[in-house]
Design an enzyme around this catalytic site. Structure first.
Site, PDB file in Angstrom:
ATOM      1  N   GLY A  49       0.843  -1.201   0.000  1.00  0.00           N
ATOM      2  CA  GLY A  49       0.000   0.000   0.000  1.00  0.00           C
ATOM      3  C   GLY A  49       0.875   1.247   0.000  1.00  0.00           C
ATOM      4  O   GLY A  49       2.090   1.167  -0.156  1.00  0.00           O
ATOM      5  N   ASP A  83       0.733   5.727   1.500  1.00  0.00           N
ATOM      6  CA  ASP A  83      -0.036   6.787   2.172  1.00  0.00           C
ATOM      7  C   ASP A  83      -0.426   7.896   1.202  1.00  0.00           C
ATOM      8  O   ASP A  83      -1.465   8.520   1.336  1.00  0.00           O
ATOM      9  CB  ASP A  83       0.782   7.367   3.325  1.00  0.00           C
ATOM     10  CG  ASP A  83       1.098   6.293   4.346  1.00  0.00           C
ATOM     11  OD1 ASP A  83       0.147   5.676   4.844  1.00  0.00           O
ATOM     12  OD2 ASP A  83       2.288   6.040   4.596  1.00  0.00           O
ATOM     13  N   LYS A 141       5.415   6.476   2.051  1.00  0.00           N
ATOM     14  CA  LYS A 141       4.988   5.299   2.799  1.00  0.00           C
ATOM     15  C   LYS A 141       5.529   5.391   4.221  1.00  0.00           C
ATOM     16  O   LYS A 141       6.366   6.219   4.507  1.00  0.00           O
ATOM     17  CB  LYS A 141       5.525   4.032   2.127  1.00  0.00           C
ATOM     18  CG  LYS A 141       4.826   3.726   0.803  1.00  0.00           C
ATOM     19  CD  LYS A 141       5.328   2.451   0.147  1.00  0.00           C
ATOM     20  CE  LYS A 141       5.432   1.274   1.042  1.00  0.00           C
ATOM     21  NZ  LYS A 141       4.200   0.919   1.774  1.00  0.00           N
ATOM     22  N   GLU A 169       9.774  -2.528   4.071  1.00  0.00           N
ATOM     23  CA  GLU A 169       8.975  -2.382   2.837  1.00  0.00           C
ATOM     24  C   GLU A 169       9.883  -1.952   1.677  1.00  0.00           C
ATOM     25  O   GLU A 169       9.774  -2.479   0.569  1.00  0.00           O
ATOM     26  CB  GLU A 169       7.869  -1.338   3.028  1.00  0.00           C
ATOM     27  CG  GLU A 169       6.736  -1.830   3.913  1.00  0.00           C
ATOM     28  CD  GLU A 169       5.722  -0.759   4.244  1.00  0.00           C
ATOM     29  OE1 GLU A 169       4.581  -1.112   4.520  1.00  0.00           O
ATOM     30  OE2 GLU A 169       6.059   0.440   4.240  1.00  0.00           O
TER      31      GLU A 169
HETATM   32  C1  5RP Z   1       3.157   1.037   6.327  1.00  0.00           C
HETATM   33  C2  5RP Z   1       2.842   1.580   4.974  1.00  0.00           C
HETATM   34  C3  5RP Z   1       1.495   1.327   4.440  1.00  0.00           C
HETATM   35  O1  5RP Z   1       1.589   0.702   3.205  1.00  0.00           O
HETATM   36  C4  5RP Z   1       0.788   2.644   4.306  1.00  0.00           C
HETATM   37  O2  5RP Z   1       0.808   3.282   5.572  1.00  0.00           O
HETATM   38  C5  5RP Z   1      -0.651   2.480   3.841  1.00  0.00           C
HETATM   39  O3  5RP Z   1      -1.395   1.864   4.833  1.00  0.00           O
HETATM   40  P1  5RP Z   1      -2.976   1.680   4.738  1.00  0.00           P
HETATM   41  O4  5RP Z   1      -3.210   0.683   3.646  1.00  0.00           O
HETATM   42  O5  5RP Z   1      -3.356   1.182   6.091  1.00  0.00           O
HETATM   43  O6  5RP Z   1      -3.570   3.034   4.429  1.00  0.00           O
HETATM   44  O7  5RP Z   1       3.640   2.204   4.316  1.00  0.00           O
HETATM   45  O8  5RP Z   1       4.435   1.421   6.748  1.00  0.00           O
END
Ligand code: 5RP
Length: 223
Positions: free
Chosen positions: A83, A85, A95, A104
Protein backbone atom coordinates in the site's frame (compact mmCIF):
# COMPACT_ATOMS: atom_id res chain seq x y z
CA UNK A 1 -13.23 3.52 1.90
CA UNK A 2 -13.34 -0.17 2.83
CA UNK A 3 -15.04 -0.99 -0.51
CA UNK A 4 -12.32 0.93 -2.38
CA UNK A 5 -9.63 -1.09 -0.60
CA UNK A 6 -11.44 -4.36 -1.37
CA UNK A 7 -11.74 -3.43 -5.06
CA UNK A 8 -8.03 -2.54 -5.30
CA UNK A 9 -7.08 -5.75 -3.47
CA UNK A 10 -9.30 -7.90 -5.74
CA UNK A 11 -7.57 -6.49 -8.81
CA UNK A 12 -4.16 -7.30 -7.28
CA UNK A 13 -5.18 -10.96 -6.90
CA UNK A 14 -4.81 -11.24 -10.69
CA UNK A 15 -1.03 -11.09 -10.22
CA UNK A 16 -0.98 -14.21 -8.04
CA UNK A 17 -0.25 -17.56 -9.68
CA UNK A 18 0.44 -20.99 -8.19
CA UNK A 19 4.00 -21.21 -6.81
CA UNK A 20 4.64 -17.45 -6.81
CA UNK A 21 7.10 -15.83 -4.39
CA UNK A 22 5.33 -12.73 -3.08
CA UNK A 23 6.79 -9.69 -1.37
CA UNK A 24 4.22 -8.58 1.17
CA UNK A 25 3.88 -4.93 2.22
CA UNK A 26 2.08 -3.72 5.32
CA UNK A 27 -0.99 -1.73 6.32
CA UNK A 28 -4.77 -2.07 6.25
CA UNK A 29 -5.05 -2.34 2.45
CA UNK A 30 -2.49 -5.15 2.40
CA UNK A 31 -4.44 -6.77 5.22
CA UNK A 32 -7.60 -6.76 3.05
CA UNK A 33 -5.55 -8.21 0.17
CA UNK A 34 -4.17 -11.01 2.39
CA UNK A 35 -7.68 -11.99 3.52
CA UNK A 36 -8.82 -12.29 -0.11
CA UNK A 37 -5.63 -14.15 -1.01
CA UNK A 38 -6.29 -16.62 1.81
CA UNK A 39 -9.64 -17.44 0.20
CA UNK A 40 -8.00 -17.85 -3.23
CA UNK A 41 -5.37 -20.20 -1.74
CA UNK A 42 -8.07 -22.35 -0.17
CA UNK A 43 -10.50 -22.32 -3.13
CA UNK A 44 -7.94 -22.95 -5.85
CA UNK A 45 -5.58 -25.09 -3.73
CA UNK A 46 -2.54 -23.07 -4.85
CA UNK A 47 0.75 -22.54 -3.02
CA UNK A 48 2.01 -19.00 -2.35
CA UNK A 49 5.39 -18.27 -0.75
CA UNK A 50 5.48 -14.89 0.99
CA UNK A 51 8.08 -12.52 2.41
CA UNK A 52 6.37 -10.18 4.90
CA UNK A 53 7.71 -6.71 5.65
CA UNK A 54 6.38 -6.41 9.23
CA UNK A 55 5.11 -8.39 12.21
CA UNK A 56 1.61 -7.30 11.15
CA UNK A 57 1.82 -8.78 7.67
CA UNK A 58 3.72 -11.83 8.95
CA UNK A 59 0.84 -12.72 11.28
CA UNK A 60 -1.77 -12.05 8.56
CA UNK A 61 0.19 -14.05 5.97
CA UNK A 62 0.33 -17.09 8.26
CA UNK A 63 -3.42 -16.79 8.93
CA UNK A 64 -4.06 -16.73 5.18
CA UNK A 65 -2.15 -19.95 4.57
CA UNK A 66 0.83 -18.31 2.84
CA UNK A 67 4.08 -20.22 3.31
CA UNK A 68 6.32 -17.61 4.93
CA UNK A 69 9.90 -17.59 3.63
CA UNK A 70 12.63 -14.95 3.66
CA UNK A 71 14.96 -12.96 1.43
CA UNK A 72 17.85 -15.33 2.23
CA UNK A 73 15.99 -18.14 0.51
CA UNK A 74 14.34 -15.99 -2.18
CA UNK A 75 16.34 -12.78 -2.77
CA UNK A 76 14.18 -11.83 -5.79
CA UNK A 77 10.44 -12.15 -5.09
CA UNK A 78 8.32 -12.37 -8.29
CA UNK A 79 5.87 -9.66 -7.29
CA UNK A 80 5.49 -7.31 -4.33
CA UNK A 81 2.06 -6.02 -3.32
CA UNK A 82 2.07 -3.05 -0.97
CA UNK A 83 0.00 0.00 0.00
CA UNK A 84 0.99 3.66 0.28
CA UNK A 85 -0.04 6.79 2.17
CA UNK A 86 0.17 9.19 -0.76
CA UNK A 87 1.06 8.77 -4.46
CA UNK A 88 1.68 11.47 -7.05
CA UNK A 89 0.78 11.27 -10.75
CA UNK A 90 4.33 10.05 -11.57
CA UNK A 91 3.97 7.18 -9.02
CA UNK A 92 6.35 8.69 -6.43
CA UNK A 93 5.06 7.52 -3.04
CA UNK A 94 5.14 8.41 0.63
CA UNK A 95 4.99 5.30 2.80
CA UNK A 96 5.55 4.47 6.44
CA UNK A 97 2.20 5.37 8.01
CA UNK A 98 2.47 1.97 9.71
CA UNK A 99 6.18 2.48 10.57
CA UNK A 100 7.19 -0.48 8.38
CA UNK A 101 8.96 1.58 5.70
CA UNK A 102 12.48 0.14 6.00
CA UNK A 103 11.60 -3.49 5.37
CA UNK A 104 8.98 -2.38 2.84
CA UNK A 105 11.64 -0.54 0.86
CA UNK A 106 13.94 -3.57 0.99
CA UNK A 107 11.24 -5.99 -0.18
CA UNK A 108 10.04 -3.56 -2.89
CA UNK A 109 13.60 -2.98 -4.13
CA UNK A 110 14.32 -6.71 -4.26
CA UNK A 111 11.13 -7.65 -6.15
CA UNK A 112 10.90 -8.14 -9.93
CA UNK A 113 7.54 -6.37 -10.15
CA UNK A 114 5.98 -3.90 -7.71
CA UNK A 115 2.25 -3.28 -7.51
CA UNK A 116 0.89 -0.58 -5.19
CA UNK A 117 -2.74 -0.81 -4.09
CA UNK A 118 -4.47 2.31 -2.77
CA UNK A 119 -7.90 3.85 -2.54
CA UNK A 120 -8.03 6.66 -5.04
CA UNK A 121 -8.24 9.43 -2.40
CA UNK A 122 -4.49 8.90 -1.88
CA UNK A 123 -3.68 9.74 -5.51
CA UNK A 124 -2.61 13.37 -5.61
CA UNK A 125 -0.95 15.93 -7.90
CA UNK A 126 1.64 16.69 -5.19
CA UNK A 127 3.28 14.85 -2.30
CA UNK A 128 2.59 17.05 0.71
CA UNK A 129 2.32 14.70 3.68
CA UNK A 130 4.96 14.41 6.40
CA UNK A 131 7.72 11.96 5.47
CA UNK A 132 8.21 9.15 8.02
CA UNK A 133 11.88 8.60 8.82
CA UNK A 134 13.25 5.63 10.78
CA UNK A 135 16.00 6.75 13.15
CA UNK A 136 18.37 4.91 15.48
CA UNK A 137 17.44 5.96 19.06
CA UNK A 138 21.14 6.59 19.77
CA UNK A 139 21.19 9.27 17.04
CA UNK A 140 17.78 10.83 17.69
CA UNK A 141 18.88 14.28 18.95
CA UNK A 142 21.53 14.66 16.26
CA UNK A 143 19.24 13.52 13.43
CA UNK A 144 16.36 15.80 14.47
CA UNK A 145 18.76 18.75 14.65
CA UNK A 146 19.85 18.05 11.07
CA UNK A 147 16.26 17.50 9.91
CA UNK A 148 15.15 20.81 11.46
CA UNK A 149 17.52 22.59 9.08
CA UNK A 150 15.48 21.35 6.11
CA UNK A 151 11.96 20.80 7.51
CA UNK A 152 8.94 22.89 8.51
CA UNK A 153 8.00 20.41 11.21
CA UNK A 154 9.79 17.48 12.86
CA UNK A 155 7.83 15.26 15.20
CA UNK A 156 8.77 12.11 17.10
CA UNK A 157 5.91 9.68 16.51
CA UNK A 158 4.20 8.72 19.75
CA UNK A 159 2.79 5.26 20.45
CA UNK A 160 -0.84 4.56 21.26
CA UNK A 161 -1.63 2.13 24.07
CA UNK A 162 2.04 2.38 25.16
CA UNK A 163 3.82 5.29 26.75
CA UNK A 164 6.58 6.93 24.80
CA UNK A 165 7.61 6.79 21.16
CA UNK A 166 6.64 4.24 18.53
CA UNK A 167 9.31 1.53 18.37
CA UNK A 168 9.58 -0.02 14.91
CA UNK A 169 9.89 -3.74 14.17
CA UNK A 170 13.64 -3.01 13.95
CA UNK A 171 13.82 -1.37 17.40
CA UNK A 172 14.07 2.23 16.16
CA UNK A 173 12.14 5.53 16.40
CA UNK A 174 10.00 7.16 13.71
CA UNK A 175 10.29 10.89 13.10
CA UNK A 176 7.59 12.45 10.90
CA UNK A 177 9.03 15.31 8.96
CA UNK A 178 7.15 17.93 6.93
CA UNK A 179 9.46 19.07 4.12
CA UNK A 180 8.74 20.79 0.79
CA UNK A 181 9.37 18.10 -1.80
CA UNK A 182 10.87 19.34 -5.07
CA UNK A 183 13.02 16.42 -6.26
CA UNK A 184 11.96 13.12 -4.70
CA UNK A 185 15.10 11.10 -5.50
CA UNK A 186 17.44 13.89 -4.36
CA UNK A 187 15.58 14.42 -1.10
CA UNK A 188 15.41 10.67 -0.45
CA UNK A 189 19.21 10.51 -0.70
CA UNK A 190 19.80 13.69 1.31
CA UNK A 191 17.77 12.36 4.23
CA UNK A 192 19.41 8.93 4.10
CA UNK A 193 22.85 10.59 4.13
CA UNK A 194 22.34 11.85 7.68
CA UNK A 195 24.23 9.47 10.00
CA UNK A 196 21.68 7.71 12.21
CA UNK A 197 18.88 7.68 9.63
CA UNK A 198 18.03 4.07 8.85
CA UNK A 199 15.62 4.76 5.96
CA UNK A 200 12.92 7.21 4.92
CA UNK A 201 9.42 6.90 3.52
CA UNK A 202 10.02 8.52 0.12
CA UNK A 203 9.67 5.80 -2.50
CA UNK A 204 10.70 7.20 -5.91
CA UNK A 205 8.67 6.16 -8.96
CA UNK A 206 11.56 4.09 -10.37
CA UNK A 207 10.74 1.47 -7.70
CA UNK A 208 7.10 1.11 -8.79
CA UNK A 209 5.70 -0.74 -11.84
CA UNK A 210 1.93 -0.58 -11.44
CA UNK A 211 -0.59 1.38 -9.45
CA UNK A 212 -4.06 0.02 -8.65
CA UNK A 213 -6.55 2.71 -7.63
CA UNK A 214 -9.63 1.34 -5.93
CA UNK A 215 -12.91 3.21 -5.66
CA UNK A 216 -16.46 2.40 -4.56
CA UNK A 217 -17.36 0.96 -7.98
CA UNK A 218 -14.19 -0.88 -9.03
CA UNK A 219 -10.50 -0.40 -9.69
CA UNK A 220 -8.24 1.24 -12.28
CA UNK A 221 -4.81 -0.15 -13.16
CA UNK A 222 -2.26 2.51 -14.11
CA UNK A 223 1.13 1.68 -15.71
C1 5RP B 1 3.16 1.04 6.33
C2 5RP B 1 2.84 1.58 4.97
C3 5RP B 1 1.49 1.33 4.44
O1 5RP B 1 1.59 0.70 3.20
C4 5RP B 1 0.79 2.64 4.31
O2 5RP B 1 0.81 3.28 5.57
C5 5RP B 1 -0.65 2.48 3.84
O3 5RP B 1 -1.39 1.86 4.83
P1 5RP B 1 -2.98 1.68 4.74
O4 5RP B 1 -3.21 0.68 3.65
O5 5RP B 1 -3.36 1.18 6.09
O6 5RP B 1 -3.57 3.03 4.43
O7 5RP B 1 3.64 2.20 4.32
O8 5RP B 1 4.44 1.42 6.75
Amino acid sequence: MEKAKINAAKEALKFIDDGIVLGIGSGTTVEVFLKLLGKKIRDEEIVVYGIPSSHQSHISAVKSGIKVVDLLQYPEPDVCIDGADQVDYNFNCIKGGGAALTREKIVISASKKVVIIIDETKYSSKLDRAIPIEVLPFAYRYVTKRLQEMAKKVELRQAEKKIGPVITDNGNFIVDCLIDIEDVEKLEMEINNIPGVVENGLFPSKLIDLMILGNEGGAKVLK
